[in-house]
Design a protein around this motif. Sequence first.
Motif, PDB file in Angstrom:
ATOM      1  N   GLU A  75     -41.553 -10.051  -2.604  1.00 41.26           N
ATOM      2  CA  GLU A  75     -42.039  -9.821  -1.246  1.00 41.26           C
ATOM      3  C   GLU A  75     -40.964  -9.305  -0.297  1.00 41.26           C
ATOM      4  N   ALA A 128     -39.848 -11.723   3.970  1.00 43.57           N
ATOM      5  CA  ALA A 128     -40.889 -12.736   3.764  1.00 43.57           C
ATOM      6  C   ALA A 128     -40.388 -14.134   4.129  1.00 43.57           C
ATOM      7  N   ARG A 161     -41.353 -14.699   7.634  1.00 41.23           N
ATOM      8  CA  ARG A 161     -42.750 -14.480   7.989  1.00 41.23           C
ATOM      9  C   ARG A 161     -43.289 -15.683   8.761  1.00 41.23           C
TER      10      ARG A 161
END
Length: 308
Positions: A59, A63, A66
């Motif tokens: 990812e 990520a 996030r």
Amino acid sequence: MDFAPEFLASSLGREFVAGGLGGVAGIISGYPLDTLRVRQQHSNAGSAFGILRNVVAKEGPAALYRGMGAPLASITFQNAMVFQINAVLSRAFDSSLSAQDPPSYKGVALGGFCTGALQSLLLTPIELVKIRLQLQNNVYAKLHHADAHNGPMSVAKSIFKAEGLKGMYRGLTITVLRDAPAHCLYFWTYEYMREQLHPGCRKSCQESLQTMMVAGGLAGVASWACCYPLDVVKTRLQAQSQSSLPKYSGIVDCFRKSVREEGYRVLWRGLGTAVARAFIVNGAIFTAYEMSLRCLFNNGSLQAENAI
């Protein structure tokens, strides 16, 4: 943020600003570890290092951050209110003390307990959105029949549309049960440890940066260790969506099913990551908070005693 001079001239105004700056320092320093903790709690996905390697490979490093928008956007106000409310309540439980004397350890503990319960009203929707974003990937979206979201506002709108205001406060009870005792121990440990590391500093306010960081870090570790099983249950309850059939009907049901399916160890999964994060984050929070207070109370200059 532009604060009026009259506001900063008051003790409460300075507590508010210093608490906010401490919160920003804490969220930036520890967010990647928080993402790893949430993923460990939600599923049996292996060690923190294994999850880190997998997330970065599949990812990308972004990520790990996030969902940071929701807590970062609100953390200044949230942490500012926590430190200000605690300062007021700690003294309220020790009304006989003079303004020059620090509150007793009992007053600090009671003030922290009430502060933790009150802040849950603000924290529950923020953590709900954060957890949904931290767990979001293609597998999670398919499992929960959910659409991928671009940011915290997208998640909040989706939850509010599907479940209303009640949905935004899913996990409120477990958050109160977690945060009230955790904040009690949090503020008590900080005050006790700073005094042990630098005797007399609660009155003189002349402890070193090293004392601030260590006492703050230990306070964070103590508060997380005491409430960690409740945090695991909270993560699992807030991760499930009403758009699919919920796996858990409540706190007790989540506790029973988690233990039955994965053993008691599941209640402590991710503790190492949480403790490491807690030490870093809360060391940063209290250091930024104390230094900000000294800057505000000393017209922008730190006392020489604050050097390591």
